[in-house]
Design an enzyme around this catalytic site. Structure first.
Site, mmCIF file in Angstrom:
data_model
loop_
_atom_site.group_PDB
_atom_site.id
_atom_site.type_symbol
_atom_site.label_atom_id
_atom_site.label_comp_id
_atom_site.label_asym_id
_atom_site.label_seq_id
_atom_site.Cartn_x
_atom_site.Cartn_y
_atom_site.Cartn_z
ATOM 1 N N GLY A 1 -8.715 93.091 5.329
ATOM 2 C CA GLY A 1 -8.737 92.214 4.170
ATOM 3 C C GLY A 1 -8.171 90.839 4.456
ATOM 4 O O GLY A 1 -8.111 90.384 5.605
ATOM 5 N N GLU A 2 -7.710 90.201 3.403
ATOM 6 C CA GLU A 2 -7.139 88.857 3.497
ATOM 7 C C GLU A 2 -6.081 88.696 2.406
ATOM 8 O O GLU A 2 -6.329 89.016 1.243
ATOM 9 C CB GLU A 2 -8.227 87.800 3.328
ATOM 10 C CG GLU A 2 -7.735 86.374 3.475
ATOM 11 C CD GLU A 2 -8.855 85.349 3.360
ATOM 12 O OE1 GLU A 2 -8.540 84.140 3.354
ATOM 13 O OE2 GLU A 2 -10.036 85.749 3.262
ATOM 14 N N LEU B 1 -12.176 92.252 13.189
ATOM 15 C CA LEU B 1 -12.998 91.053 13.076
ATOM 16 C C LEU B 1 -12.018 89.896 12.957
ATOM 17 O O LEU B 1 -11.335 89.755 11.950
ATOM 18 C CB LEU B 1 -13.908 91.111 11.854
ATOM 19 C CG LEU B 1 -14.787 89.876 11.613
ATOM 20 C CD1 LEU B 1 -15.779 89.686 12.752
ATOM 21 C CD2 LEU B 1 -15.522 89.982 10.292
ATOM 22 N N SER B 2 -11.917 89.082 13.997
ATOM 23 C CA SER B 2 -10.890 88.039 14.069
ATOM 24 C C SER B 2 -11.204 86.886 13.123
ATOM 25 O O SER B 2 -12.289 86.298 13.194
ATOM 26 C CB SER B 2 -10.770 87.513 15.500
ATOM 27 O OG SER B 2 -10.458 88.554 16.395
ATOM 28 N N ILE B 3 -10.246 86.565 12.253
ATOM 29 C CA ILE B 3 -10.392 85.446 11.322
ATOM 30 C C ILE B 3 -9.181 84.523 11.404
ATOM 31 O O ILE B 3 -9.304 83.331 11.628
ATOM 32 C CB ILE B 3 -10.584 85.959 9.878
ATOM 33 C CG1 ILE B 3 -11.881 86.784 9.785
ATOM 34 C CG2 ILE B 3 -10.636 84.791 8.891
ATOM 35 C CD1 ILE B 3 -12.122 87.409 8.431
ATOM 36 N N CYS C 1 -12.771 94.236 8.570
ATOM 37 C CA CYS C 1 -12.215 95.036 9.653
ATOM 38 C C CYS C 1 -12.352 96.509 9.270
ATOM 39 O O CYS C 1 -12.793 96.835 8.164
ATOM 40 C CB CYS C 1 -10.753 94.687 9.897
ATOM 41 S SG CYS C 1 -10.471 92.990 10.459
ATOM 42 N N ASP D 1 -1.887 86.974 8.564
ATOM 43 C CA ASP D 1 -1.457 87.511 7.276
ATOM 44 C C ASP D 1 -1.052 88.977 7.411
ATOM 45 O O ASP D 1 -0.277 89.492 6.603
ATOM 46 C CB ASP D 1 -2.533 87.326 6.209
ATOM 47 C CG ASP D 1 -3.903 87.836 6.627
ATOM 48 O OD1 ASP D 1 -4.088 88.192 7.807
ATOM 49 O OD2 ASP D 1 -4.813 87.856 5.773
#
Length: 233
Positions: free
Chosen positions: A76-77, A50-52, A2, A100
Site C-alpha cells: 500500500g501507501e 513493486l518499488s515506488i 505489492c 513509508d
C-alpha cells in the site's frame, strides 16, 4: 501494488522456507522488482515488491527494526508518512530508509496496536512481534488493499491473494455455497466470507491479532455522519 503472505503457528519449529517461497511465487505478479522471505520459530513472512518509494535496497521486505524484534510486510501507501516520520524522529526513533514502510514499524513500537489510528492511506500489512510471539495485521479504512486469511487447526495463513494458500498446500478449493448465494443476491459478497470455503477476507478498518494459537478481529474505525440541520428546503 505489492504482495504479502505468511503463516503463524503453534509449532516449535522454524517455518519451512519452501512454504514461504511458494506463497511468494504465487503472487509474484504483484511485485516484480524484489522478493524476500523470513522464517522464525512458529512464524514466517513472504513479500513481493513493486518499488515506488526509496527504490534502493533499504526498502527490502520483510523489514525490521533496529533489534530485529519487529518484522513487517506491507502492501500500500501511507499518505501522511512524512508527517508521522517527523513526529517519530522527535520521539527518538531511528530510521534507516526513506520508505513509508519503516514508518509503520516505528509507529507500532511507539503506539502498539493503536498505530493504525495514526495511519492515513491505503494498506494491508502484517507485523510479527518476535518478542511477544504475536501477529498483528490490519487493513485500511475503506478496504483498498486486500488481505485474506485461512485457519488450519491453530495455525493462521494470510496473503494478498487466495492462490497463495493453494500454493502452500493448505487449501483444496471448494465452493462456499453461502457466499455464492450472497453473491447472486447482491452481486457481491458483503460478509467476510469468500467463494472459497474456509477463506475469509479481513474487513476494511479491521485489525487482526493472533497469539498462542487463537486470534481475534476488531474494528478500529467507523465513519461518522453528522446531520445537516441548517438546510433551507
Amino acid at each position: 501494488m505489492c504482495g504479502i503472505a505468511g503463516v503463524v503457528s503453534t509449532s516449535k519449529r522454524v517455518v519451512r522456507q519452501a512454504t514461504l517461497q511458494s506463497m511468494g511465487d504465487a503472487i509474484a505478479h504483484r511485485g516484480p522488482d524484489d522478493s524476500g522471505t523470513r522464517a522464525f520459530i512458529g512464524a514466517g513472512l513472504a513479500f513481493r515488491r513493486l518499488s515506488i518509494l526509496d527504490l534502493s535496497s533499504a526498502g527490502h521486505q520483510p523489514m525490521t527494526n533496529e533489534d530485529e524484534s519487529v518484522w513487517l510486510v506491507f502492501n500500500g501507501e501511507i499518505y501522511n508518512f512524512q508527517e508521522l516520520r517527523k513526529r517519530l524522529l522527535k520521539l527518538g526513533h531511528i530510521f534507516r530508509s526513506e520508505t513509508d514502510s519503516e514508518t509503520i514499524i516505528h509507529a507500532y513500537e511507539q503506539y502498539g496496536e493503536a498505530c493504525v489510528e495514526h495511519l492515513q492511506g491505503m494498506f494491508a500489512f502484517a507485523i510479527w512481534d518476535n518478542h511477544k510471539k504475536k501477529l498483528f495485521a490490519a487493513r485500511d479504512r475503506f478496504g483498498m488493499k486486500p488481505l485474506y486469511y485461512l485457519t488450519v487447526g491453530h495455525d493462521l495463513y494470510f496473503a494478498s491473494e487466495i492462490k497463495a494458500f493453494i500454493a502452500a498446500g493448505v487449501l483444496t478449493p471448494q465452493l462456499n455455497y453461502s457466499a455464492l448465494n450472497e453473491y447472486f443476491t447482491f452481486q457481491n459478497v458483503l460478509s467476510d466470507e469468500t467463494l472459497f470455503a474456509g477463506v475469509h477476507l479481513l474487513p476494511p478498518a479491521t485489525k487482526l491479532v493472533w497469539h498462542a494459537g487463537s486470534f481475534k478481529t476488531e474494528l478500529y474505525w467507523r465513519p461518522e455522519f453528522a446531520p445537516l440541520n441548517d438546510l433551507d428546503i
